[in-house]
Design a protein around this motif. Structure first.
Motif, PDB file in Angstrom:
ATOM      1  N   TYR A  90      58.829  -6.227  76.318  1.00 20.67           N
ATOM      2  CA  TYR A  90      58.097  -5.395  75.373  1.00 20.67           C
ATOM      3  C   TYR A  90      56.937  -4.703  76.101  1.00 20.67           C
ATOM      4  O   TYR A  90      56.369  -5.250  77.046  1.00 20.67           O
ATOM      5  N   LEU A  91      56.595  -3.536  75.614  1.00 22.08           N
ATOM      6  CA  LEU A  91      55.393  -2.844  76.065  1.00 22.08           C
ATOM      7  C   LEU A  91      54.316  -3.003  74.998  1.00 22.08           C
ATOM      8  O   LEU A  91      54.560  -2.742  73.813  1.00 22.08           O
ATOM      9  N   LEU A  92      53.138  -3.442  75.409  1.00 24.35           N
ATOM     10  CA  LEU A  92      51.996  -3.488  74.513  1.00 24.35           C
ATOM     11  C   LEU A  92      51.293  -2.144  74.586  1.00 24.35           C
ATOM     12  O   LEU A  92      50.847  -1.722  75.659  1.00 24.35           O
ATOM     13  N   PRO A 149      45.146  -2.282  65.909  1.00 23.93           N
ATOM     14  CA  PRO A 149      45.741  -0.975  66.232  1.00 23.93           C
ATOM     15  C   PRO A 149      46.540  -1.000  67.533  1.00 23.93           C
ATOM     16  O   PRO A 149      46.395  -0.130  68.401  1.00 23.93           O
ATOM     17  N   PHE A 150      47.404  -2.003  67.666  1.00 24.92           N
ATOM     18  CA  PHE A 150      48.285  -2.134  68.826  1.00 24.92           C
ATOM     19  C   PHE A 150      49.662  -2.563  68.323  1.00 24.92           C
ATOM     20  O   PHE A 150      49.780  -3.176  67.262  1.00 24.92           O
ATOM     21  N   HIS A 151      50.706  -2.243  69.089  1.00 26.88           N
ATOM     22  CA  HIS A 151      52.044  -2.692  68.709  1.00 26.88           C
ATOM     23  C   HIS A 151      52.848  -3.052  69.948  1.00 26.88           C
ATOM     24  O   HIS A 151      52.476  -2.708  71.069  1.00 26.88           O
ATOM     25  N   LEU A 152      53.966  -3.765  69.711  1.00 22.44           N
ATOM     26  CA  LEU A 152      54.893  -4.129  70.776  1.00 22.44           C
ATOM     27  C   LEU A 152      56.122  -3.243  70.663  1.00 22.44           C
ATOM     28  O   LEU A 152      56.784  -3.203  69.628  1.00 22.44           O
ATOM     29  N   LYS A 153      56.432  -2.541  71.733  1.00 23.34           N
ATOM     30  CA  LYS A 153      57.602  -1.663  71.770  1.00 23.34           C
ATOM     31  C   LYS A 153      58.675  -2.322  72.622  1.00 23.34           C
ATOM     32  O   LYS A 153      58.469  -2.588  73.812  1.00 23.34           O
TER      33      LYS A 153
END
Length: 276
Positions: free
Chosen positions: A134-136, A123-127
């Motif tokens: 990228y923001l985790l 339940p995490f993503h890279l923006k």
């Protein structure tokens, strides 16, 4: 006859990498070249037949890139880890920022083009914020009771053939919140009790469970109104008679029991008790 010229220190360096045949003028590579160290080499070659005016030529050698460098990952935490583990509360909202990730590659063109992704389904993503940053973040609401800890890899992979990659390990541990009320195993209980009983007679054990952990799951029990004929152990839930029952005086008792946890925000639930 051929010879190479240039600043003395530079010339020595060049001639360590290249060889010049003084008779034929053939230039050959002496040692492996590293484009990341020096991408362009220049040699000045003189050709002389013994006269006082030799011919001069400048040789430019461009080193072609090969995919010989794996990407680099620079992971800088926004939430400071404790012993290498990021602590999150299960009440943290979606898109909670955990770390800023910067990727780079010493190679060039397609060999230096890097993509970044999370290795498995969590339940995490890279923006993406820039081409190489990228923001985790969290991508869903977290539930301590479902999963207490996540361990996953962030992968930086270049586009060379074959592709090279680098990984960074991330550990996230959840902190429990008091978000689950106690639940009685039996919400309604009926008992048949003989009159003329002994005081402190055991009647039943009332039991509740709590899906939280630690102090949030510690349960205490309490009698509600109209329960003066009964005693209840607050910790064990053991219900006993505090008086002698007389059916002709009162044949039915109806009262409630409350189960309350010890969380900061205490949650409670009522159990209806009947005794006849």
């Amino acid at each position: 006859m051929y010879s190479a010229t240039g600043a003395s220190s530079n010339l020595v360096y060049r001639l360590r990498l290249f060889a010049l045949n003084f008779t034929t003028g053939l230039i050959t590579v002496q040692r492996p070249l590293d484009r990341e160290e020096t991408a362009i080499h220049k040699l000045t070659v003189l050709a002389s037949d013994g006269s006082s005016s030799p011919a001069r030529a400048t040789i430019t050698i461009n080193v072609t890139d090969v995919n010989d460098n794996a990407p680099n990952i620079d992971l800088r935490y926004i939430i400071s880890p404790i012993n290498g583990t990021v602590m999150l509360s299960e009440k943290d909202p979606i898109n909670t920022k955990i770390a800023l990730i910067t990727v780079s590659d010493k190679d060039t063109d397609v060999n230096g083009k890097v993509i970044c992704f999370i290795e498995k389904d969590v339940p995490f993503h890279l923006k993406a914020v820039y081409d190489n940053q990228y923001l985790l973040e969290t991508s869903a609401l977290l539930d301590y009771e479902g999963t207490k800890e996540y361990i996953f890899k962030i992968v930086a992979s270049d586009s060379g053939k074959p592709s090279l990659n680098q990984t960074a390990l991330v550990r996230v541990r959840l902190e429990d919140e008091n978000d689950n009320p106690p639940i009685f195993t039996q919400p309604v209980i009926e008992l048949a009790v003989m009159e003329n009983n002994q005081r402190d007679m055991f009647l039943t054990t009332i039991s509740a469970t709590d899906e939280d952990s630690g102090r949030n799951a510690e349960i205490v029990y309490q009698l509600g109104p109209n329960a003066s004929f009964f005693d209840l152990d607050r910790k064990t839930g053991v219900l006993t008679a505090s008086r002698v029952f007389d059916r002709e005086e009162q044949e039915r008792f109806l009262f409630t029991v409350t189960a309350r946890d010890n969380g900061t925000r205490a949650l409670q639930i009522l159990c209806v008790r009947e005794s006849a």
